[in-house]
Design a protein around this motif. Structure first.
Motif, PDB file in Angstrom:
ATOM      1  N   UNK A   1       0.829  -1.200   0.000  1.00 13.64           N
ATOM      2  CA  UNK A   1       0.000   0.000   0.000  1.00 13.64           C
ATOM      3  C   UNK A   1       0.867   1.255   0.000  1.00 13.64           C
ATOM      4  N   UNK A   2       1.951   1.229   0.760  1.00 12.93           N
ATOM      5  CA  UNK A   2       2.830   2.399   0.866  1.00 12.93           C
ATOM      6  C   UNK A   2       3.517   2.684  -0.468  1.00 12.93           C
ATOM      7  N   UNK A   3       4.083   1.646  -1.095  1.00 12.35           N
ATOM      8  CA  UNK A   3       4.803   1.862  -2.358  1.00 12.35           C
ATOM      9  C   UNK A   3       3.844   2.289  -3.469  1.00 12.35           C
ATOM     10  N   UNK A   4       2.645   1.686  -3.509  1.00 16.76           N
ATOM     11  CA  UNK A   4       1.682   2.052  -4.547  1.00 16.76           C
ATOM     12  C   UNK A   4       1.225   3.496  -4.367  1.00 16.76           C
ATOM     13  N   UNK A   5       0.964   3.900  -3.123  1.00 13.69           N
ATOM     14  CA  UNK A   5       0.565   5.291  -2.860  1.00 13.69           C
ATOM     15  C   UNK A   5       1.663   6.252  -3.290  1.00 13.69           C
TER      16      UNK A   5
ATOM     17  N   UNK B   1       1.231   0.256 -12.159  1.00 14.45           N
ATOM     18  CA  UNK B   1       1.517   0.383 -10.725  1.00 14.45           C
ATOM     19  C   UNK B   1       0.910  -0.788  -9.964  1.00 14.45           C
ATOM     20  N   UNK B   2      -0.307  -1.138 -10.306  1.00 12.84           N
ATOM     21  CA  UNK B   2      -0.977  -2.249  -9.630  1.00 12.84           C
ATOM     22  C   UNK B   2      -0.238  -3.567  -9.861  1.00 12.84           C
ATOM     23  N   UNK B   3       0.434  -3.689 -10.998  1.00 12.39           N
ATOM     24  CA  UNK B   3       1.166  -4.917 -11.317  1.00 12.39           C
ATOM     25  C   UNK B   3       2.412  -5.100 -10.457  1.00 12.39           C
ATOM     26  N   UNK B   4       2.748  -4.102  -9.651  1.00 13.34           N
ATOM     27  CA  UNK B   4       3.882  -4.243  -8.731  1.00 13.34           C
ATOM     28  C   UNK B   4       3.459  -4.790  -7.373  1.00 13.34           C
ATOM     29  N   UNK B   5       2.140  -4.901  -7.119  1.00 13.20           N
ATOM     30  CA  UNK B   5       1.640  -5.284  -5.790  1.00 13.20           C
ATOM     31  C   UNK B   5       1.703  -6.789  -5.575  1.00 13.20           C
TER      32      UNK B   5
END
Length: 487
Positions: free
Chosen positions: A43-47, A268-272
């Motif tokens: 959550x932190x990295x995506x934000x 970005x979502x593909x990094x989660x």
């Protein structure tokens, strides 16, 4: 309907589990369910990625946009765009996997998500919208960089000779310098080779935004009380009635540009990591990212308007509402230049990759297209791959964007046009249509009706913003002086 959706979800979950077991990836702790390296995003990295993607050169025009709309409508429009962006981003987050948002197959890019949910025809339309947006942004960044380079020269001139001195700078010369830098950077085979440039660019965008905010606060604290009204620029005093209408439309495009990040949301979502579910984490990240950005934008726009009033410049770091401290104005503009040198590559690399992949498939036996030589760089700098296709095609692209920028070197008008053209299709239309297709929303149901009303309303806003920006471009071209700095 609910039973059918539940059965579909169970079937999809079962199929996903079966495929995972059959592939053998489920037994590999270092791999995800698609066989790729384990994703570790949170959550932190995506934000953080969202904040970095959203905050950019769009912040420079927000004081001007608020000045056109006034104290009441300006902040309200800013909040409205943020809410729509957040809502549509939440819909888009559900489309990362399809047909099920939790257990379906991954879509690695925005275009793949459109193709999986809406078919090939809509995918092609999406691709056109994306690449038009990317080309427009690279032209806009060339304009913005040239203006900031000129602002550095003018700032030093004003400091030496006084604020009333006739200090000018050539946009054309600065664009040629910027194009030369981009030609060199564009010879790198892919964006992975310049990952560090993206990090530097992100830091720079936060730096110049903060400098602009700080200078606005200092100007207000210094006793500046320019005229700022509830309705913005005053008809008959600042502008004519028709000009007020056109500027109002254009300001919508400027604000839309400031919120453009849907293009990279799926990436970005593909990094989660997959647990908890990516769509739920991405929805929370979108809320954090968009709300944080909106607070920052509100400060820059509102305080910028308070500092400059109805005469707010189109770019509050190059329009010379600030003269002193001149070195801080210079630092802010240097940060803009460094940021956009990297940001240009972020937006042009997908264009390069698409065109070169097409060329390789069209001419698989061509030495010009597929040949590559490796040069050994001196001083232990490593190897550098050189391709004839990259040299010719990428150089031609940079030159063409520079020529387009020279023809229309108008920061505000061009940003408004880019925002207008990209906002409706990429931020609203495709996310809404994909969500309704995936969720199997019935035609003419309440949900179908209000979502289509939202999409139609945003289309109208985009068309009005485009009209205002085009009118601004036409007027700017008519009054353009080649050696003036158009901010």
């Amino acid at each position: 309907m609910g039973m059918e959706r539940q059965e579909t979800k169970v079937a999809t979950t079962t199929a996903a589990a079966f495929n995972l077991a059959e592939s053998g990836y489920g037994d590999r702790p270092d791999l995800d369910d698609d066989g790729r390296e384990k994703r570790t995003g949170t959550l932190v990295t995506a934000s953080a990625h969202i904040i970095t993607a959203v905050i950019g050169s769009g912040v420079l025009s927000l004081a001007w946009a608020i000045a056109q709309l006034g104290w009441v409508i300006g902040p309200a429009v800013l909040v409205a765009f943020s809410v729509i962006t957040w809502f549509c981003s939440s819909l888009l987050a559900d489309c990362y996997r399809s047909p099920d948002p939790v257990h379906g197959k991954r879509n690695y890019t925005y275009g793949q998500a459109v193709r999986a949910n809406l078919g090939v025809a809509k995918y092609r339309l999406c691709s056109v919208a994306q690449y038009v947006n990317l080309v427009g942004v690279t032209i806009g960044y060339t304009i913005t960089t040239a203006i900031s380079m000129g602002a550095i020269k003018r700032s030093n001139c004003f400091h030496r000779n006084g604020h009333d001195a006739a200090c000018v700078a050539s946009d054309t010369t600065n664009m040629i310098i910027f194009a030369g830098i981009q030609i060199l950077l564009s010879q790198l085979p892919n964006f992975h080779k310049i990952w560090w440039l993206s990090i530097v660019a992100a830091v720079m965008s936060l730096a110049y935004s903060t400098i602009g905010l700080g200078l606005s606060i200092a100007k207000i604290a210094g006793g500046a009380h320019p005229e700022a009204t509830l309705t913005g620029v005053t008809v008959g005093v600042d502008v004519s009635a028709s000009e007020k209408i056109w500027r109002t439309f254009q300001s919508l495009g400027d604000i839309a540009f400031a919120y453009s990040y849907s293009n990279v949301l799926i990436e970005i979502q593909d990094t989660l990591r997959s647990s908890p579910a990516e769509n739920e984490v991405m929805k929370k990240a979108s809320f954090i990212g968009v709300s944080t950005t909106t607070m920052f934008y509100m400060l820059c726009g509102v305080l910028g308007y308070a500092a400059f009033g109805n005469r707010a410049p189109g770019n509050f770091l190059t329009g010379f509402g600030f003269y002193e401290p001149f070195w801080l104005v210079d630092v802010g503009n240097v940060c803009i230049v460094v940021h956009l040198v990297g940001a240009y590559q972020v937006f042009c690399q997908p264009i390069y990759q698409f065109a070169e992949a097409w060329a390789r498939s069209r001419w698989p036996d061509s030495a010009f297209v597929n040949g590559e030589r490796v040069l050994r760089l001196p001083l232990g700098a490593g190897d550098f791959p050189v391709s004839a296709l990259r040299l010719v095609w990428r150089t031609a692209y940079v030159v063409l964007t520079a020529v387009a920028a020279m023809a229309f070197p108008f920061f505000n008008d061009f940003l408004g046009l880019i925002g207008a053209v990209s906002f409706w299709p990429l931020t609203v239309y495709f996310p809404v249509q994909m969500y309704m297709s995936q969720a199997k929303v019935r035609r003419f149901s309440p949900t179908w009706t209000w979502m289509n009303v939202l999409s139609l309303a945003c289309l109208v806003v985009s068309l009005l913003a485009a009209a205002g920006s085009i009118q601004g471009l036409i007027k700017s071209v008519a009054h353009y002086k080649p050696f003036s700095v158009s901010s």
